[in-house]
Design a protein around this motif. Structure first.
Motif, PDB file in Angstrom:
ATOM      1  N   GLY A 462     -15.431  54.632   9.817  1.00 28.58           N
ATOM      2  CA  GLY A 462     -14.633  55.663  10.483  1.00 28.58           C
ATOM      3  C   GLY A 462     -13.724  56.443   9.572  1.00 28.58           C
ATOM      4  O   GLY A 462     -12.861  57.187  10.058  1.00 28.58           O
ATOM      5  N   VAL A 463     -13.860  56.292   8.240  1.00 29.44           N
ATOM      6  CA  VAL A 463     -13.010  57.055   7.325  1.00 29.44           C
ATOM      7  C   VAL A 463     -13.883  58.015   6.517  1.00 29.44           C
ATOM      8  O   VAL A 463     -15.092  57.828   6.371  1.00 29.44           O
ATOM      9  CB  VAL A 463     -12.208  56.133   6.383  1.00 29.44           C
ATOM     10  CG1 VAL A 463     -11.310  55.211   7.166  1.00 29.44           C
ATOM     11  CG2 VAL A 463     -13.156  55.311   5.503  1.00 29.44           C
ATOM     12  N   SER A 464     -13.248  59.032   5.980  1.00 33.72           N
ATOM     13  CA  SER A 464     -13.987  60.049   5.236  1.00 33.72           C
ATOM     14  C   SER A 464     -14.370  59.551   3.849  1.00 33.72           C
ATOM     15  O   SER A 464     -13.891  58.522   3.383  1.00 33.72           O
ATOM     16  CB  SER A 464     -13.116  61.303   5.097  1.00 33.72           C
ATOM     17  OG  SER A 464     -12.005  61.024   4.263  1.00 33.72           O
ATOM     18  N   GLY A 465     -15.244  60.352   3.186  1.00 30.72           N
ATOM     19  CA  GLY A 465     -15.713  59.967   1.863  1.00 30.72           C
ATOM     20  C   GLY A 465     -14.599  59.845   0.857  1.00 30.72           C
ATOM     21  O   GLY A 465     -14.565  58.902   0.058  1.00 30.72           O
ATOM     22  N   GLU A 466     -13.640  60.752   0.873  1.00 30.63           N
ATOM     23  CA  GLU A 466     -12.562  60.722  -0.099  1.00 30.63           C
ATOM     24  C   GLU A 466     -11.663  59.506   0.116  1.00 30.63           C
ATOM     25  O   GLU A 466     -11.271  58.826  -0.826  1.00 30.63           O
ATOM     26  CB  GLU A 466     -11.729  62.009   0.003  1.00 30.63           C
ATOM     27  CG  GLU A 466     -10.573  62.075  -0.985  1.00 30.63           C
ATOM     28  CD  GLU A 466     -11.021  61.930  -2.437  1.00 30.63           C
ATOM     29  OE1 GLU A 466     -10.254  61.376  -3.244  1.00 30.63           O
ATOM     30  OE2 GLU A 466     -12.154  62.351  -2.770  1.00 30.63           O
ATOM     31  N   ILE A 467     -11.360  59.227   1.380  1.00 30.46           N
ATOM     32  CA  ILE A 467     -10.520  58.060   1.682  1.00 30.46           C
ATOM     33  C   ILE A 467     -11.262  56.779   1.323  1.00 30.46           C
ATOM     34  O   ILE A 467     -10.683  55.843   0.765  1.00 30.46           O
ATOM     35  CB  ILE A 467     -10.109  58.064   3.165  1.00 30.46           C
ATOM     36  CG1 ILE A 467      -9.239  59.288   3.472  1.00 30.46           C
ATOM     37  CG2 ILE A 467      -9.366  56.776   3.523  1.00 30.46           C
ATOM     38  CD1 ILE A 467      -8.934  59.473   4.937  1.00 30.46           C
ATOM     39  N   SER A 468     -12.560  56.740   1.645  1.00 27.49           N
ATOM     40  CA  SER A 468     -13.334  55.535   1.328  1.00 27.49           C
ATOM     41  C   SER A 468     -13.370  55.298  -0.178  1.00 27.49           C
ATOM     42  O   SER A 468     -13.382  54.158  -0.633  1.00 27.49           O
ATOM     43  CB  SER A 468     -14.753  55.668   1.876  1.00 27.49           C
ATOM     44  OG  SER A 468     -15.466  56.702   1.220  1.00 27.49           O
ATOM     45  N   ASN A 469     -13.392  56.374  -0.944  1.00 27.10           N
ATOM     46  CA  ASN A 469     -13.363  56.248  -2.409  1.00 27.10           C
ATOM     47  C   ASN A 469     -12.085  55.546  -2.858  1.00 27.10           C
ATOM     48  O   ASN A 469     -12.105  54.659  -3.718  1.00 27.10           O
ATOM     49  CB  ASN A 469     -13.476  57.634  -3.038  1.00 27.10           C
ATOM     50  CG  ASN A 469     -13.645  57.565  -4.549  1.00 27.10           C
ATOM     51  OD1 ASN A 469     -14.556  56.914  -5.041  1.00 27.10           O
ATOM     52  ND2 ASN A 469     -12.752  58.213  -5.272  1.00 27.10           N
ATOM     53  N   LYS A 470     -10.988  55.917  -2.237  1.00 20.01           N
ATOM     54  CA  LYS A 470      -9.699  55.296  -2.572  1.00 20.01           C
ATOM     55  C   LYS A 470      -9.642  53.846  -2.070  1.00 20.01           C
ATOM     56  O   LYS A 470      -9.067  52.972  -2.736  1.00 20.01           O
ATOM     57  CB  LYS A 470      -8.558  56.110  -1.981  1.00 20.01           C
ATOM     58  CG  LYS A 470      -8.438  57.501  -2.621  1.00 20.01           C
ATOM     59  CD  LYS A 470      -7.403  58.345  -1.913  1.00 20.01           C
ATOM     60  CE  LYS A 470      -7.285  59.745  -2.551  1.00 20.01           C
ATOM     61  NZ  LYS A 470      -6.324  60.606  -1.843  1.00 20.01           N
ATOM     62  N   MET A 471     -10.241  53.598  -0.900  1.00 19.40           N
ATOM     63  CA  MET A 471     -10.300  52.220  -0.395  1.00 19.40           C
ATOM     64  C   MET A 471     -11.116  51.349  -1.355  1.00 19.40           C
ATOM     65  O   MET A 471     -10.771  50.186  -1.619  1.00 19.40           O
ATOM     66  CB  MET A 471     -10.904  52.194   1.009  1.00 19.40           C
ATOM     67  CG  MET A 471     -10.024  52.846   2.065  1.00 19.40           C
ATOM     68  SD  MET A 471     -10.765  52.849   3.724  1.00 19.40           S
ATOM     69  CE  MET A 471     -10.465  51.181   4.246  1.00 19.40           C
ATOM     70  N   GLY A 472     -12.200  51.916  -1.870  1.00 19.55           N
ATOM     71  CA  GLY A 472     -12.999  51.194  -2.852  1.00 19.55           C
ATOM     72  C   GLY A 472     -12.201  50.875  -4.094  1.00 19.55           C
ATOM     73  O   GLY A 472     -12.325  49.776  -4.669  1.00 19.55           O
TER      74      GLY A 472
END
Length: 550
Positions: A462-472
């Motif tokens: 449920g999160v965007s690609g940019e946010i998921s990149n930061k979560m990673g």
């Protein structure tokens, strides 16, 4: 740390063996490929209940085995407590038989799920999407704050005292109940005891009374029989005493005529002595026996009282009454002991309460001191995760009762935007925000406490690609201190893994089975490209995949 996992005959998995290492491991696969099956199998070795419906082949047992490196987890005392062999490389095995029977083993020693489950929680933390709801629970929120505040030792001391306090309370209540029961029964027990004391119980009393009653009841017959017997012994003409006297004279004349005649004379003399003694005894008994109706009535009255007491106390012997008398004396003597013990417990309870209050106050002080820094850390991480205006207010209130975590109630209040009202997280945070908050909390805890292996099951959903990149990036940072797994559908997260596994299904002989393999560098590029653009690989998707890996 999870080293190896082997699953046989579980759901769509026929036979799977896979090894893991430290760092961040990414697991990907199409929807329905079996990632949830993999987690389900792992959950079984961690203590989840099972039944035969999970067997792939209903006629063959299912075996799931996981190998862990537990060297850094300080679990020696847990193994000793449950009489298990400790090994830094520990193997947990779970078997499900076609009958539905399930068995669990730790280093080949059979254990119950009650033993396995607490150990499993200290080895792996599987964070699925629904577990994000833990954020809304006060116990979890306090656990986060205490870990951040370094309250582990104080909290352990508090919980030990609380256990002693509750035991003391329970013991005191039991004594107070006994005291109330004692006072309730005191008068009746006193009456019973006095009744037994008045009778002057002693061993053999019943037999003596019954014997005396028998003699008094038959006094006339006894006198008659004794008189007749005495007459037979002492009559001048035919009395046994006279005849024995003559026999003794005759046997005396044989003396000196042989040894055997001397022996005969001695025997006759012995009989004469015994008969004379019997005669005197019969005369004495005859003089003693008197028909006494008054005495007979007294004896009968004593026996009636004795029989009544035996019926009342449900016993058939004088010894039984004596034992009941002793028990009543003990009961009546416990009053002073009860009062003394109650006073001791009340004083002990007060001391424990003072010690608990002191420890609870320390916990509160440490928590209040840590709140500003924890708030700052939370907001700092959320800013990185594209929630720049998110802010927290940690509402800590002191209460009167002693809870298992102290005397505090805590609530995490959240505002996603500037000027918004602070409200409980569950009321205002969206699913994506909850995921980011949970990841933030886990990341903070990883720096302040020894967390087990973490498995994030689509926490980036449920999160965007940019946010998921930061979560990673955050998960990669966490993996420097611990083993982290991320099950994800997002290529931005999968690309962060030190290793990358793919879960997939194959059809063989009209049966579908789930498999798992570690991807090589080239295979990772293809997998990421497919996650970006689908099965039809484009040059741009491949280039993007390479860029993500670099």
């Amino acid at each position: 740390m999870l080293l190896n996992l082997a699953i046989r005959n579980y759901a769509l998995i026929e036979d799977l063996k896979v090894s893991f290492k430290e760092g961040l491991t990414a697991i990907t696969g199409e929807t329905g490929a079996g990632k949830s099956i993999l987690l389900g199998g792992l959950s079984l070795v961690l203590g989840k209940r099972a039944d035969r419906s999970s067997l792939r082949d209903q006629e063959v047992r299912c075996v799931i085995e996981a190998t862990f490196d537990i060297n850094k987890y300080n679990l020696e005392s847990y193994f000793a407590l449950h009489d298990l062999e400790y090994d830094p490389i520990t193997i947990i095995r779970r078997e499900i038989h076609p009958t539905g029977k399930s068995r669990a083993f730790i280093n080949d020693s059979p254990v119950t799920l009650e033993v396995l489950t607490p150990l499993g929680k200290r080895l792996i933390d599987i964070h699925s999407q629904h577990q994000t709801l833990q954020l809304t629970e006060q116990d979890f929120q306090l656990k986060v704050l205490d870990a951040f505040a370094g309250n582990k030792e104080i909290l352990e001391a508090y919980q030990l005292k609380l256990s002693q306090f509750k035991k003391n309370q329970k013991d005191l209540e039991m004594l107070l109940t006994s005291q109330r029961q004692f006072y309730k029964e005191h008068d009746y027990n006193s009456f019973l005891l006095n009744e037994l004391r008045e009778f002057e119980l002693e061993e053999g009393l019943q037999e003596r009374l019954e014997d005396e009653n028998n003699q008094l009841t038959n006094a006339e017959n006894i006198i008659e029989f004794l008189s007749k017997g005495n007459q037979l012994l002492t009559d001048d003409q035919i009395g046994i005493v006279s005849l024995l006297q003559e026999l003794n004279v005759v046997s005396s004349k044989l003396m000196g005529l042989g040894k055997k005649f001397e022996i005969l004379k001695d025997r006759v003399s012995s009989v004469q002595i015994e008969v004379n003694d019997i005669s005197e005894e019969m005369q004495s008994l005859q003089d003693e026996v008197v028909a006494d109706p008054i005495k007979l009535e007294e004896v009968n009255q004593s026996l009636r009282q004795l029989y009544d007491l035996q019926r009342k106390h449900d016993t058939s012997s004088i010894e039984g009454l004596i034992e009941i008398k002793k028990e009543l004396e003990v009961k009546l003597d416990t009053s002073e002991h009860l009062d003394s013990e109650i006073n001791r417990l009340e004083l002990n309870l007060k001391n424990l309460e003072d010690e608990l209050t002191l420890l609870a106050t320390k916990l509160t002080k440490q928590r209040r001191k840590a709140i500003p820094e924890l708030k700052s850390k939370l907001e700092e991480f959320l800013n990185v995760l594209s929630l720049p205006n998110a802010s927290f207010s940690l509402d800590l209130k002191t209460i009167e009762e002693f809870h298992k975590t102290g005397k505090d109630d805590l609530q995490f209040l959240f505002a996603a935007n500037k000027g918004s009202e602070y409200l409980p997280i569950k009321k205002v945070a969206s699913g994506g925000e909850l995921s980011r908050i949970m990841l933030t909390i886990k990341a903070i805890l990883a720096s302040y406490s020894q967390l087990p292996t973490l498995i994030f099951d689509e926490i980036d959903s449920g999160v965007s690609g940019e946010i998921s990149n930061k979560m990673g990036d955050i998960m990669l940072q966490m993996s420097q201190h611990m083993q982290v797994f991320t099950i994800t559908h997002l290529p931005q997260v999968a690309s962060k893994g030190d290793r990358h596994f793919k879960v997939f299904k194959t059809d063989e002989e009209n049966r579908t089975k789930t498999q798992m393999k570690e991807l090589s560098a080239d295979e990772r590029i293809v997998e990421l490209a497919e996650m970006l653009g689908g099965k039809d690989l484009s040059d741009s998707a491949l280039a993007h995949a390479r860029q993500l890996l670099n």
